[in-house]
Design a protein around this motif. Sequence first.
Motif: not given
Length: 253
Positions: A43-47
């Motif tokens: 959802s557009g997040y990067t970890y």
Amino acid sequence: MKITFLGTGTSQGIPIIGSNHPVCLSDNPKDKRLRVSVLVEWSGYTYVIDCGPDFRYQMLRSGCTRIDGILFTHEHSDHVIGLDDIRPFNFRQGDIPVYAHKRVLKSITKRFDYIFKTKNKYPGAPSVIKCRVKNKPFKLNRLEVVPVNGKHANLQVFGYKFDNFAYLTDMKTVKDKEIEKIKNIDTLVVNALRKEPHHSHFNLQEALNFIEKVNPKKAYLTHISHMLGFHDDVQKELPQNVFLAYDGLELTI
């Protein structure tokens, strides 16, 4: 959810410096392994899970230009020592949250004291927000993350479950109540150092036994040493739903 294996090797990487072991001399790109880490995107997040000594190159190679946080499994150098290289992200984004057990936060605060200074801090030093992880679920941008507690010899280590994906590395023992958290998951990643027994890591058979207990649809092996053997040879020996991960492998969950 997209998973990118940034590195799948053990603490020395493959090839090992100065080694003439056949796997270290292999021309197969899948036999060349940076220190273990994965990129998790949704959802557009990067970890990122762990940032070892190859972190800078891994970020360049993956094309990653933004990270929303780093989750640490434990404090060993091959999992944390790349923390200084978050600076380009800081310059663009500001502070980066780091998630870890309180012991790990204490360890990195000591090792990277210049990062955590509150007075007279060097202007170009990295900037982080410390986020303590306990052995209970927490939210990252509305996604529930479930820590999975295990032991690396006698050292506590966290794995992490994101929806139907679980990532465990440097495990030697995991209690049944922790296994229940990931039972019948779609995709499991777990360490398999070598074929011979090791005091602090699953060997191949222990990893396969663990996979059988968890019963995932698919499993991927990581934190691999040259002693496990050639990638293509080992893959032929594995069950149909078990795969050797390799650097650059991308999964869509």
